[in-house]
Design an enzyme around this catalytic site. Structure first.
Site, PDB file in Angstrom:
ATOM      1  N   TYR A 157       0.801  -1.226   0.000  1.00  0.00           N
ATOM      2  CA  TYR A 157       0.000   0.000   0.000  1.00  0.00           C
ATOM      3  C   TYR A 157       0.833   1.275   0.000  1.00  0.00           C
ATOM      4  CZ  TYR A 157      -3.363  -3.562   1.088  1.00  0.00           C
ATOM      5  OH  TYR A 157      -4.111  -4.693   1.017  1.00  0.00           O
ATOM      6  N   PRO A 170     -11.017   0.076  -2.741  1.00  0.00           N
ATOM      7  CA  PRO A 170     -12.259  -0.567  -3.178  1.00  0.00           C
ATOM      8  C   PRO A 170     -13.475   0.250  -2.742  1.00  0.00           C
ATOM      9  CG  PRO A 170     -11.354  -1.737  -1.290  1.00  0.00           C
ATOM     10  CD  PRO A 170     -10.424  -0.592  -1.559  1.00  0.00           C
ATOM     11  N   HIS A 402      -7.057   1.468   1.447  1.00  0.00           N
ATOM     12  CA  HIS A 402      -6.826   0.074   1.775  1.00  0.00           C
ATOM     13  C   HIS A 402      -5.739  -0.182   2.819  1.00  0.00           C
ATOM     14  CE1 HIS A 402      -7.960  -3.896   0.931  1.00  0.00           C
ATOM     15  NE2 HIS A 402      -8.172  -3.770  -0.353  1.00  0.00           N
ATOM     16  N   LYS A 483     -25.386 -19.839  -3.559  1.00  0.00           N
ATOM     17  CA  LYS A 483     -24.606 -20.907  -2.909  1.00  0.00           C
ATOM     18  C   LYS A 483     -25.358 -22.244  -2.950  1.00  0.00           C
ATOM     19  CE  LYS A 483     -23.715 -18.288   0.961  1.00  0.00           C
ATOM     20  NZ  LYS A 483     -23.121 -17.976   2.268  1.00  0.00           N
ATOM     21  N   ASP A 494     -17.558 -20.944  -3.186  1.00  0.00           N
ATOM     22  CA  ASP A 494     -16.471 -20.050  -3.598  1.00  0.00           C
ATOM     23  C   ASP A 494     -15.618 -20.717  -4.682  1.00  0.00           C
ATOM     24  OD1 ASP A 494     -15.018 -17.528  -3.139  1.00  0.00           O
ATOM     25  OD2 ASP A 494     -13.383 -18.873  -2.622  1.00  0.00           O
ATOM     26  N   SER A 618     -12.083 -11.347  -5.593  1.00  0.00           N
ATOM     27  CA  SER A 618     -12.303 -11.398  -4.153  1.00  0.00           C
ATOM     28  C   SER A 618     -13.771 -11.697  -3.870  1.00  0.00           C
ATOM     29  CB  SER A 618     -11.939 -10.039  -3.551  1.00  0.00           C
ATOM     30  OG  SER A 618     -11.955 -10.127  -2.164  1.00  0.00           O
TER      31      SER A 618
HETATM   32  N1  COA Z   1     -20.348 -28.900   0.541  1.00  0.00           N
HETATM   33  C1  COA Z   1     -21.379 -28.181   1.030  1.00  0.00           C
HETATM   34  N2  COA Z   1     -21.257 -26.922   1.531  1.00  0.00           N
HETATM   35  C2  COA Z   1     -20.028 -26.371   1.514  1.00  0.00           C
HETATM   36  C3  COA Z   1     -18.902 -27.044   1.003  1.00  0.00           C
HETATM   37  C4  COA Z   1     -19.095 -28.369   0.500  1.00  0.00           C
HETATM   38  N3  COA Z   1     -18.089 -29.087  -0.002  1.00  0.00           N
HETATM   39  N4  COA Z   1     -17.832 -26.250   1.126  1.00  0.00           N
HETATM   40  C5  COA Z   1     -18.244 -25.098   1.687  1.00  0.00           C
HETATM   41  N5  COA Z   1     -19.571 -25.177   1.931  1.00  0.00           N
HETATM   42  C6  COA Z   1     -20.421 -24.168   2.569  1.00  0.00           C
HETATM   43  C7  COA Z   1     -19.761 -23.542   3.786  1.00  0.00           C
HETATM   44  O1  COA Z   1     -20.044 -24.293   4.948  1.00  0.00           O
HETATM   45  C8  COA Z   1     -20.390 -22.176   3.800  1.00  0.00           C
HETATM   46  O2  COA Z   1     -21.689 -22.296   4.362  1.00  0.00           O
HETATM   47  P1  COA Z   1     -22.546 -21.023   4.844  1.00  0.00           P
HETATM   48  O3  COA Z   1     -23.227 -20.465   3.644  1.00  0.00           O
HETATM   49  O4  COA Z   1     -23.497 -21.609   5.803  1.00  0.00           O
HETATM   50  O5  COA Z   1     -21.576 -20.072   5.467  1.00  0.00           O
HETATM   51  C9  COA Z   1     -20.559 -21.834   2.337  1.00  0.00           C
HETATM   52  O6  COA Z   1     -20.592 -23.093   1.656  1.00  0.00           O
HETATM   53  C10 COA Z   1     -19.448 -20.992   1.758  1.00  0.00           C
HETATM   54  O7  COA Z   1     -18.211 -21.653   1.892  1.00  0.00           O
HETATM   55  P2  COA Z   1     -17.070 -21.463   0.793  1.00  0.00           P
HETATM   56  O8  COA Z   1     -17.657 -21.293  -0.537  1.00  0.00           O
HETATM   57  O9  COA Z   1     -16.076 -22.543   0.931  1.00  0.00           O
HETATM   58  O10 COA Z   1     -16.424 -20.071   1.149  1.00  0.00           O
HETATM   59  P3  COA Z   1     -16.097 -19.377   2.522  1.00  0.00           P
HETATM   60  O11 COA Z   1     -17.312 -18.660   2.989  1.00  0.00           O
HETATM   61  O12 COA Z   1     -15.460 -20.335   3.462  1.00  0.00           O
HETATM   62  O13 COA Z   1     -15.068 -18.275   2.030  1.00  0.00           O
HETATM   63  C11 COA Z   1     -12.963 -17.335   1.421  1.00  0.00           C
HETATM   64  C12 COA Z   1     -13.826 -18.600   1.431  1.00  0.00           C
HETATM   65  C13 COA Z   1     -11.634 -17.629   0.790  1.00  0.00           C
HETATM   66  C14 COA Z   1     -13.660 -16.253   0.583  1.00  0.00           C
HETATM   67  C15 COA Z   1     -12.815 -16.855   2.903  1.00  0.00           C
HETATM   68  O14 COA Z   1     -12.088 -17.817   3.618  1.00  0.00           O
HETATM   69  C16 COA Z   1     -12.067 -15.559   3.026  1.00  0.00           C
HETATM   70  O15 COA Z   1     -10.863 -15.553   3.198  1.00  0.00           O
HETATM   71  N6  COA Z   1     -12.798 -14.408   2.966  1.00  0.00           N
HETATM   72  C17 COA Z   1     -12.214 -13.087   3.099  1.00  0.00           C
HETATM   73  C18 COA Z   1     -11.748 -12.584   1.765  1.00  0.00           C
HETATM   74  C19 COA Z   1     -11.296 -11.143   1.854  1.00  0.00           C
HETATM   75  O16 COA Z   1     -10.648 -10.745   2.803  1.00  0.00           O
HETATM   76  N7  COA Z   1     -11.669 -10.346   0.836  1.00  0.00           N
HETATM   77  C20 COA Z   1     -11.437  -8.939   0.801  1.00  0.00           C
HETATM   78  C21 COA Z   1     -10.055  -8.547   0.489  1.00  0.00           C
HETATM   79  S1  COA Z   1      -9.965  -6.787   0.348  1.00  0.00           S
END
Ligand code: COA
Length: 693
Positions: A157, A170, A402, A483, A494, A618
């Protein structure tokens, strides 16, 4: 978001070395020498001093909250887990090198891969330079709460020199608010600004509940986003934080004019309380009614300049003591509030209707860059950590500088506001008996514009309009599913979306590219992000299978499942501090700090190729709210993709640059929606086949 120098970029917009990252931009930074590293200031303190920043002075009022939330916000709870958080690990060297080879392979030719493998082998050899750098990194890690954070804040940054507008800050867009007349406009602005002030009071009281992810507590340090301002410097900027006792005001901006408005006051019993909304509303009405319609020298536009240019311009501006006082007011404010005009295409809409995707794109663009100097780019101070934007068309959003933190903590304030409204609680109706004499009217900041500053502003207007006019931003609501469908197939939503983004890119360019996704590393003290490398050998095979009509659907489905699983596996590694990207950065920086010649692994073209993120992505998920976050592409020929997946729809933003003949955000969003549908169809078609086995 994160970046490092694009080795190939030329031209004024991309001039200079682009080091970086928020996770999106990290390339090479050849000029990072021992001397420049020595100038680096710590950006976090390792003691209680870094928690909250209330300093001395009066006791802070605990803000009134909806009764449904009784007990949820408790003084002193925010950092209760902080001391038990583990430190960010230094991953094993050989593990990082193996992972590096894995993610770089699909991005380069076989011949290049051979050379890269040789460079990596040499680097990782027993007794080689890699081991020495790893040792130094471990030494550093022993002496700090985080071996990464100060480096990261600096490199990703503060030392980044492109304009923070579009390239780094952002923007967050809310659902449309009631609008149509000045009263509603002022109501929206007051709600937003006092809601944020209230949220900041909770932060100052350390009253926010600790966040948890997958059952484990997260670092709360980066919630401290208020009263922070980036100050341009000659080679790197600094981040200024003002204690709440000296930061009792916000800056309101209208038509490029700046007003200081106190939003905290000292009560007779000696506490610091939030200024009553009636006073704020009447001051905002006054500003709207008295701000001149045109402004020949809108000083704020300078903050949208290249950082070196802005530094020089600020030096010229502050030669005048009156300007110094204006800067002091702005740079010590809690936040800024922009009272924006409507875009011509959103100004006469039916106020009872939500924005459609086209209108949302315009409004999100307004938050991101202000839609040019004739509209609202003049209403920004892009260095303030939090800028709230309210527009006459019902648009409501904010911008994040940021350095202070990442998307999720910033969005938490928005969720807090929307949750209160959805409970039917309106903080504007709170009663607040105040002695009239303690409430100051808003005060306009008066600049003395010299001939040289006038020139600076004129140049900044031209540069601003070139950049804001170049952004091709599309917001799209994918209505078919969210989802729910990936979950039905036991896949991570994701990972599913990330694979669809790759497929969209493949459809357009018939190749893969370096792809960045932010993973939060907040399980660790002062953790921010690492990089998820979504492109893998397996996802590459999936993309090829999808474009081959002879591939049986069952095989496509199997490859899809494996791609998503590979992505989930990488995610787990990244959030556990075991991804290779930040580790490689650390090895590179420690070499520079120790005066060791940059090892061949970093001068190998594959390394810079792996950091040219044509896809910078992201996820910022906000359950139940149509909030969208957007940011600019981090390379001139790339896309910035952000998404908010909900149960049965996904809101996405896609950005690129109109000046690039190879990118097209509208086409990309079409291919992305098409990819999501095709992937669902593949899974649905293969499901009965799998069931028969
Ligand atoms: N089968 C069924 N459900 C599943 C699954 C599977 N194999 N894998 C994941 N899921 C579910 C999870 O339990 C979760 O359920 P919820 O809706 O009840 O919360 C949902 O699906 C989403 O999970 P997933 O898609 O794996 O993503 P996540 O929410 O764990 O997020 C990241 C992943 C990488 C985005 C998160 O860990 C992260 O780091 N977020 C921050 C990013 C950030 O900082 N961005 C800004 C930068 S400026």
């Amino acid at each position: 978001m994160y970046r490092v120098a694009s080795l190939t970029s030329t031209g004024s917009r991309w001039r200079g070395t682009v080091d970086l990252s928020c996770a999106r931009y990290l390339h090479k930074r050849p000029h990072l020498t021992r001397g420049s590293m020595a100038l680096m200031q710590p950006t976090v303190a390792s003691s209680r001093q870094s928690r909250g920043y209330s300093g001395g002075g009066p006791k802070l009022q605990f803000p009134p909250l909806p009764k449904e939330w009784e007990g949820q916000y408790k003084v002193g709870q925010m950092f209760t887990q902080q001391d038990s958080l583990p430190r960010l690990p230094v991953p094993p060297l050989q593990q990082t090198l193996e992972r590096y080879l894995k993610f770089v392979q699909p991005l380069i030719s076989e011949e290049e891969f051979e050379k890269t493998t040789a460079a990596v082998t040499e680097f990782g050899a027993e007794g080689g330079v890699g081991e020495e750098l790893q040792r130094l990194l471990h030494e550093r890690a022993k002496t700090k709460d985080s071996w990464l954070i100060d480096w990261w804040n600096h490199v990703a940054y503060l030392a980044y020199r492109l304009p923070v507008m579009v390239h780094s800050n952002p923007a967050i867009g809310f659902p449309r608010q009631p609008c149509g007349d000045q009263d509603k406009f002022v109501t929206n602005a007051t709600r937003m600004l006092l809601g944020c002030v209230k949220w900041n009071m909770l932060i100052q009281n350390e009253a926010i509940p600790v966040d948890y992810y997958r059952g484990k507590p997260l670092c709360m340090h980066h919630y401290q986003l208020y009263s922070k301002c980036r100050i341009p410097g000659p080679t790197a900027d600094t981040l200024r934080t003002t204690p709440i006792n000296e930061s009792r005001h916000v800056i309101v901006i209208r038509n490029g004019y700046f007003y200081r408005l106190d939003v905290l006051y000292e009560t007779p019993d000696g506490t610091l309380a939030v200024t009553p909304s009636s006073h704020v509303m009447s001051e905002l009405h006054h500003i709207l009614e008295t701000a001149p319609p045109t402004n020949e020298y809108p000083v704020g536009i300078l903050t949208n300049e290249h950082r070196d240019t802005w530094y020089q311009a600020r030096e010229r501006l502050r030669k005048d003591p009156q300007n110094q006082a204006c800067l002091e007011d702005i740079e010590t404010s809690i936040l800024t509030v922009s009272l924006d005009k409507a875009h011509p295409h959103t100004m006469n809409l039916d106020p009872s209707q939500p924005f459609n995707d086209y209108q949302r794109s315009l409004v999100a663009g307004n938050f991101l860059h202000g839609n040019g100097s004739q509209l609202n780019s003049i209403n920004r101070w892009s260095d303030t950590c939090i800028q709230c934007c309210v527009s006459e068309d019902g648009g409501l959003g904010s911008l994040l500088e940021h350095t202070g933190g990442d998307g999720p903590p910033a969005v938490s304030a928005d969720i807090f506001l929307l949750d209160m409204l959805s409970l039917g609680y309106d903080w504007l109706a709170e009663s607040s008996p105040v002695p009239v004499q303690s409430l100051k009217p808003a005060r306009q900041l008066r600049w003395n514009i010299s001939a040289e500053s006038a020139n600076d502003i004129k140049t900044a207007i031209v540069n601003n309009d070139k950049l804001s006019g170049d952004v091709d931003l599309r917001v799209v609501t994918f209505q078919d599913f969210g989802k729910d469908i990936p979950k039905k197939f036991k896949l991570s939503p994701d990972g599913f979306i990330q694979t669809a983004i790759q497929l969209a890119y493949w459809k357009l360019y018939h190749k893969t590219s370096a792809m960045y996704e932010s993973a939060a590393t907040r399980w660790f003290k002062y953790g921010r992000t690492d990089t998820i490398r979504s492109v893998s050998n397996i996802s590459h095979s999936f993309l090829k299978a999808m474009s081959d009509p002879t591939t049986p659907v069952k095989e496509k489905a199997e490859l899809l499942v494996e791609s998503v699983k590979a992505h989930s596996h990488y995610t787990n590694e990244a959030i556990s501090g075991q991804a290779p990207d930040r580790h490689l950065l650390g090895l590179r920086l420690i070499a520079s700090e120790a005066g060791i010649e940059l090892p061949g692994i970093f001068t190998d073209p594959a390394y810079s190729k792996s950091l040219h993120f044509n896809l910078s992505t992201s996820q910022v998920a906000v359950a139940n709210y149509d909030i969208i976050l957007c940011f600019g592409a981090v390379v001139p020929d790339g896309y910035g993709v952000c998404y908010n997946p909900q149960t049965n729809k996904t809101i996405m933003s896609i950005s690129s640059y109109l000046s690039c003949p190879h990118t097209d955000s509208a086409l990309f969003q079409e291919r992305l929606q098409e990819s999501l549908r095709e992937m669902r169809d593949v899974m649905e078609a293969a499901a009965p086949l799998a069931a028969k086995l």
